[in-house]
Scaffold this active site. Sequence first.
Site, short mmCIF file in Angstrom:
data_model
loop_
_atom_site.label_atom_id
_atom_site.label_comp_id
_atom_site.label_asym_id
_atom_site.label_seq_id
_atom_site.Cartn_x
_atom_site.Cartn_y
_atom_site.Cartn_z
N HIS A 125 34.10 64.25 35.28
CA HIS A 125 33.03 63.53 35.96
C HIS A 125 31.83 64.46 36.16
O HIS A 125 31.98 65.67 36.31
CB HIS A 125 33.52 63.03 37.32
CG HIS A 125 32.52 62.17 38.04
ND1 HIS A 125 32.16 60.92 37.59
CD2 HIS A 125 31.81 62.38 39.17
CE1 HIS A 125 31.27 60.40 38.42
NE2 HIS A 125 31.04 61.27 39.39
N HIS A 177 25.30 59.47 41.49
CA HIS A 177 26.17 59.35 40.32
C HIS A 177 26.67 57.91 40.20
O HIS A 177 26.28 57.04 40.99
CB HIS A 177 27.34 60.33 40.42
CG HIS A 177 28.19 60.18 41.63
ND1 HIS A 177 29.53 60.49 41.64
CD2 HIS A 177 27.93 59.74 42.90
CE1 HIS A 177 30.05 60.28 42.83
NE2 HIS A 177 29.09 59.83 43.62
N CYS A 179 29.40 57.98 33.92
CA CYS A 179 28.76 59.10 34.62
C CYS A 179 27.84 59.93 33.71
O CYS A 179 26.74 60.29 34.10
CB CYS A 179 29.80 59.98 35.30
SG CYS A 179 30.96 60.81 34.19
#
Length: 166
Positions: A126, A138, A70
Site C-alpha cells: 500500500h 490515500h 492506491c
Amino acid sequence: MKVRKAIVGILMGVTMGLTAVVAPIPGDIGVAHAAWSQSKADKVINTGRKYMGRPYKFGASKNTTAVFDCSSFTQRVFREAIGKKLPRDSRSQSKVGTRISKSNLKKGDLIFFKASTTTSSQRITHVAIYAGNNKLLHTYGKPGVTYSTFRGTSWEKRFVTARRMM
C-alpha cells in the site's frame, strides 16, 4: 581622468548592485527551495483532495479517475499536480525519490506499508500521501479516496518506508 574614474566607479557600483539583486544570498537558497517544495506539496494535496470519495478498485487503470487503487491514485495525483511520473505499482514507487525517515515526514511525501501488523514481511502492499498534521491521503476499501490518521494507528504499525519525490 577624474571623469573616467568616476564613470568606472559608478559602473562598478551599478554592476555590483545588480549582481546582489540577481544572485541569491547563500543562506536564502534553502529558504527558496523549501518554499518551492512546500508549494509543490500543497499542489499535490489539493489535487488529491479533489478526488475525495472516489471508489477504490484493485488494479484500476492509470487512465481513469472514476476509480483508483492506491498506486494509480498516487501516480495520477503526482503527474497531474507537478508533472512527476511515478511507476505504476506501490513496490516500484517505493524505489524512486529520496528515502526519508518516519520522523522526517513532510507534506507530499509518499509512505509505504506492509499488509498487516502481524507479519514480519516487509513486502509493500500500500502507498499513501502524507498530508501533514498526522494525516494520510490515500484510497482503500470502502471509503475510497479519504483521509486517515497516521500516528498511533495500525497505519503507523504497518509503516515500511517513506520517499520524498520533490
